[in-house]
Design a protein around this motif. Structure first.
Motif, PDB file in Angstrom:
ATOM      1  N   CYS A  54       0.592  -1.282   0.518  1.00 22.32           N
ATOM      2  CA  CYS A  54      -0.198  -0.052  -0.416  1.00 22.32           C
ATOM      3  C   CYS A  54       0.497   1.244   0.054  1.00 22.32           C
ATOM      4  N   GLY A  55       0.719   2.653  -1.106  1.00 18.63           N
ATOM      5  CA  GLY A  55       0.908   3.231  -1.586  1.00 18.63           C
ATOM      6  C   GLY A  55       1.256   3.964  -1.882  1.00 18.63           C
ATOM      7  N   PRO A  56       1.553   5.212  -2.864  1.00 15.50           N
ATOM      8  CA  PRO A  56       1.690   5.617  -3.376  1.00 15.50           C
ATOM      9  C   PRO A  56       1.388   4.761  -4.993  1.00 15.50           C
ATOM     10  N   PRO A  57       0.624   5.318  -6.538  1.00 13.67           N
ATOM     11  CA  PRO A  57       0.875   4.174  -7.430  1.00 13.67           C
ATOM     12  C   PRO A  57       2.202   4.135  -8.104  1.00 13.67           C
ATOM     13  N   PRO A  58       3.325   5.089  -8.421  1.00 17.15           N
ATOM     14  CA  PRO A  58       4.236   4.620  -8.819  1.00 17.15           C
ATOM     15  C   PRO A  58       4.946   3.367  -7.709  1.00 17.15           C
ATOM     16  N   MET A  59       4.662   3.774  -6.399  1.00 15.35           N
ATOM     17  CA  MET A  59       5.024   2.647  -5.861  1.00 15.35           C
ATOM     18  C   MET A  59       5.142   1.577  -6.246  1.00 15.35           C
ATOM     19  N   ILE A  60       3.725   1.413  -5.651  1.00 17.26           N
ATOM     20  CA  ILE A  60       2.662  -0.100  -6.202  1.00 17.26           C
ATOM     21  C   ILE A  60       3.221  -0.578  -7.735  1.00 17.26           C
ATOM     22  N   GLU A  61       3.523  -0.018  -8.494  1.00 14.62           N
ATOM     23  CA  GLU A  61       3.563  -0.185  -9.950  1.00 14.62           C
ATOM     24  C   GLU A  61       5.007  -0.419  -9.663  1.00 14.62           C
ATOM     25  N   SER A  62       6.021   0.261  -8.626  1.00  8.61           N
ATOM     26  CA  SER A  62       7.592  -0.472  -8.689  1.00  8.61           C
ATOM     27  C   SER A  62       8.021  -1.519  -8.088  1.00  8.61           C
ATOM     28  N   VAL A  63       7.048  -1.551  -7.121  1.00  9.96           N
ATOM     29  CA  VAL A  63       7.417  -2.855  -6.163  1.00  9.96           C
ATOM     30  C   VAL A  63       6.729  -4.010  -6.957  1.00  9.96           C
ATOM     31  N   SER A  64       5.831  -3.985  -7.531  1.00  9.88           N
ATOM     32  CA  SER A  64       5.222  -5.605  -8.316  1.00  9.88           C
ATOM     33  C   SER A  64       5.882  -5.646  -9.502  1.00  9.88           C
ATOM     34  N   LYS A  65       6.709  -4.738 -10.287  1.00  9.29           N
ATOM     35  CA  LYS A  65       7.497  -5.408 -10.992  1.00  9.29           C
ATOM     36  C   LYS A  65       8.883  -5.961 -10.814  1.00  9.29           C
ATOM     37  N   LEU A  66       9.200  -4.989  -8.821  1.00  9.01           N
ATOM     38  CA  LEU A  66      10.318  -5.907  -8.764  1.00  9.01           C
ATOM     39  C   LEU A  66       9.699  -7.913  -7.975  1.00  9.01           C
ATOM     40  N   LEU A  67       8.195  -7.454  -7.478  1.00  8.87           N
ATOM     41  CA  LEU A  67       8.338  -8.582  -7.289  1.00  8.87           C
ATOM     42  C   LEU A  67       7.569 -10.263  -8.371  1.00  8.87           C
ATOM     43  N   SER A  68       7.611  -9.511  -9.914  1.00  9.37           N
ATOM     44  CA  SER A  68       6.959 -10.305 -10.935  1.00  9.37           C
ATOM     45  C   SER A  68       8.561 -10.922 -11.697  1.00  9.37           C
ATOM     46  N   ASN A  69       9.725  -9.588 -11.179  1.00 15.65           N
ATOM     47  CA  ASN A  69      11.233  -9.935 -11.844  1.00 15.65           C
ATOM     48  C   ASN A  69      11.922 -11.280 -11.043  1.00 15.65           C
ATOM     49  N   ILE A  70      11.301 -11.138  -9.628  1.00 18.53           N
ATOM     50  CA  ILE A  70      12.080 -12.350  -8.892  1.00 18.53           C
ATOM     51  C   ILE A  70      10.660 -13.995  -8.955  1.00 18.53           C
ATOM     52  N   GLY A  71      10.549 -13.656  -9.552  1.00 16.90           N
ATOM     53  CA  GLY A  71       9.510 -14.708  -9.897  1.00 16.90           C
ATOM     54  C   GLY A  71       8.014 -14.861  -8.849  1.00 16.90           C
ATOM     55  N   VAL A  72       7.645 -13.897  -8.229  1.00 17.46           N
ATOM     56  CA  VAL A  72       6.487 -14.049  -7.131  1.00 17.46           C
ATOM     57  C   VAL A  72       4.992 -14.076  -7.782  1.00 17.46           C
ATOM     58  N   PRO A  73       4.039 -15.403  -7.519  1.00 14.71           N
ATOM     59  CA  PRO A  73       2.856 -14.862  -8.717  1.00 14.71           C
ATOM     60  C   PRO A  73       1.999 -13.867  -8.495  1.00 14.71           C
ATOM     61  N   ARG A  74       1.385 -13.380  -9.876  1.00 11.27           N
ATOM     62  CA  ARG A  74       0.292 -12.594  -9.349  1.00 11.27           C
ATOM     63  C   ARG A  74      -0.577 -12.677  -8.743  1.00 11.27           C
ATOM     64  N   ASN A  75      -0.623 -13.885  -8.250  1.00 15.38           N
ATOM     65  CA  ASN A  75      -2.344 -14.319  -7.237  1.00 15.38           C
ATOM     66  C   ASN A  75      -1.819 -14.128  -6.085  1.00 15.38           C
ATOM     67  N   CYS A  76      -0.494 -14.159  -5.291  1.00 14.83           N
ATOM     68  CA  CYS A  76      -0.212 -14.070  -3.774  1.00 14.83           C
ATOM     69  C   CYS A  76       0.113 -12.333  -3.892  1.00 14.83           C
ATOM     70  N   VAL A  77       0.202 -11.343  -5.048  1.00 17.39           N
ATOM     71  CA  VAL A  77       0.143 -10.183  -4.393  1.00 17.39           C
ATOM     72  C   VAL A  77      -0.884  -9.399  -4.485  1.00 17.39           C
ATOM     73  N   PHE A  78      -1.041  -8.365  -3.215  1.00 18.75           N
ATOM     74  CA  PHE A  78      -2.716  -7.726  -3.105  1.00 18.75           C
ATOM     75  C   PHE A  78      -1.829  -6.230  -2.468  1.00 18.75           C
ATOM     76  N   PHE A  79      -2.721  -5.498  -3.488  1.00 15.43           N
ATOM     77  CA  PHE A  79      -2.573  -4.114  -3.009  1.00 15.43           C
ATOM     78  C   PHE A  79      -3.461  -2.852  -2.895  1.00 15.43           C
ATOM     79  N   GLU A  80      -3.405  -2.013  -2.651  1.00 18.01           N
ATOM     80  CA  GLU A  80      -4.097  -0.860  -2.380  1.00 18.01           C
ATOM     81  C   GLU A  80      -3.158   0.255  -2.900  1.00 18.01           C
ATOM     82  N   LYS A  81      -3.605   1.536  -3.187  1.00 19.84           N
ATOM     83  CA  LYS A  81      -3.373   2.736  -3.598  1.00 19.84           C
ATOM     84  C   LYS A  81      -3.967   3.340  -3.185  1.00 19.84           C
ATOM     85  N   TRP A  82      -3.147   5.061  -2.850  1.00 18.13           N
ATOM     86  CA  TRP A  82      -4.157   5.906  -2.356  1.00 18.13           C
ATOM     87  C   TRP A  82      -3.748   7.409  -3.270  1.00 18.13           C
ATOM     88  N   TRP A  83      -4.190   8.187  -2.956  1.00 19.47           N
ATOM     89  CA  TRP A  83      -4.307   9.294  -3.979  1.00 19.47           C
ATOM     90  C   TRP A  83      -3.489  10.382  -2.843  1.00 19.47           C
TER      91      TRP A  83
END
Length: 318
Positions: free
Chosen positions: A289-318
C-alpha cells in the motif's frame, strides 16, 4: 486518503448511498442529510471525467461495501506526525464490523464530499472497546481538511466499511507468511493487519487461539524518520513477538540524526529487489500500500523475482 487499485468510472455512485436499512436513518438524523448531500454531489458530477480527479466514491464504486452505516463520535485526537492526525472514534452500532486492511466511507455533516480513509486499528480493538482509529494526512481535500481544521472531541460523523484489500485468516487455514510493504501513509491498512496478527498471537489478552500463523515482515518507506507513523507501536510489536513480527524502516531523505532505538531497524534508500527476494516462497503473501508509482515499482520487482500475481495484493492511495 485512500482508494482501491481498481478504478471504475460511471454514474452508478448514488446507488451506493441507498443500501442501508431505513432503521439506521431516523427522520431527524443528520445521517439522512449526509446521504442526500452526497447523492446530489455525485449525480451532479458524474459526467465530468477528464476535467477533475475522481472522488473516493467514484474510484471505489465497484468495490465491496457493507450495508451498515453507523454514527460515530470522535473521542480522541492526537498528532501522529506534523502532518498526520490520529482519530479515535467511538462506534455506536454493534453490527458494525470490519476486516484488517479495509477502509471507511467518512460522512461529515455539512461537507458534501465523502472521505475515504483506511482503518489503522485492529478489528480486536473494535470488539473489545467499540473503538476504531484513523490516521489522516493533511491535504486540501475537504474531508481531510475538516479533520485537521474543524474536527473536535465529540464531533459526530458517520462511517461505512468497504474494500477488498484485507487479511482475515480463519482457524482452519494453513499458516501463511506475510510480507507487508508500505509507503508513506500507506502504512495505515498494513498497520491494521499487523495489529490483527498481534491479536491473533494473543498479545492483547494472553489467550490461546486456534489460528496457525506464519511470520510477518514489514518494509516501511518514508522520506525520514519523523514521517514514519506508528514507529513506537511497531517497535513494541517486534519486542513482543521476536522472530514472528519484524520490520525494516527505509528512509530516502534523512538529514538528521537517527535515534538509537530506531538505528538497528533503519536502512537508507528505497526498498530493493535484494530486500524482497529472500522472502520468496510458496506460502508467502505480499500486501502493498502506497502511492501509485511505488505500487507499480514494487509490483515489477516482485514479478522479476518470480512472485505469482495471485499472491500479491495491493491498495493505492492518492
Amino acid at each position: 486518503m485512500m482508494a482501491h487499485a481498481t478504478v471504475y468510472v460511471g454514474c452508478t455512485v448514488p446507488q451506493l448511498l441507498r443500501g442501508a436499512q431505513s432503521r439506521i436513518f431516523p427522520s431527524h438524523s443528520p445521517l439522512r442529510v449526509l446521504r442526500h448531500s452526497a447523492f446530489c454531489y455525485c449525480t451532479g458530477n458524474c459526467t465530468i471525467k477528464s476535467k477533475r480527479k475522481m472522488d473516493h466514491l467514484e474510484r471505489t464504486a465497484n468495490n465491496f461495501r457493507q450495508e451498515v452505516i453507523t454514527q460515530a463520535k470522535v473521542c480522541g485526537i492526537t498528532n501522529e506526525s506534523e502532518t498526520v492526525k490520529r482519530l479515535r472514534l467511538a462506534i455506536a452500532n454493534k453490527d458494525f464490523t470490519f476486516k484488517a486492511g479495509q477502509w471507511v466511507d467518512f460522512f461529515i455533516p455539512g461537507v458534501s464530499v465523502v472521505g475515504g480513509f483506511s482503518i489503522c486499528s485492529s478489528p480486536g480493538l473494535l470488539e473489545r472497546e467499540g473503538i476504531l482509529e484513523l490516521a489522516v494526512k493533511h491535504t486540501v481535500h475537504p474531508p481531510a481538511h475538516w479533520i485537521h481544521t474543524e474536527c473536535t472531541l465529540d464531533s459526530e460523523v458517520a462511517l461505512r466499511v468497504g474494500g477488498d484489500f484485507f487479511f482475515d485468516p480463519q482457524p482452519g487455514d494453513s499458516p501463511v507468511n506475510l510480507v507487508l510493504i508500505a509507503g508513506g501513509v500507506g502504512i495505515n491498512p498494513l498497520f491494521s493487519i499487523l495489529l490483527h496478527i498481534a491479536d491473533l498471537h494473543g498479545y492483547q489478552e494472553g489467550k490461546g487461539n486456534r489460528h496457525k500463523l506464519g511470520t510477518a515482515k514489514l518494509y516501511y518507506s518514508a522520506k525520514n524518520t519523523s514521517e514514519l507513523l506508528f514507529k513506537k507501536n511497531i517497535l513494541g510489536l517486534m519486542k513482543a513477538f521476536p522472530g514472528k513480527i519484524t520490520c525494516c524502516f527505509h528512509v530516502t531523505q534523512q538529514h538528521s540524526q537517527i535515534c538509537k532505538e530506531l538505528q538497528p531497524h533503519i536502512t537508507e534508500g528505497r526498498i530493493s529487489e535484494k530486500d524482497l527476494e529472500k522472502h520468496v516462497s510458496d506460502d508467502t503473501s505480499w500486501y502493498i500500500c502506497g502511492p501509485p508509482p511505488m505500487i507499480e515499482s514494487v509490483s515489477k520487482l516482485l514479478s522479476n523475482i518470480g512472485v505469482p500475481r495471485n499472491c500479491v495484493f495491493f491498495e493505492k492511495w492518492w
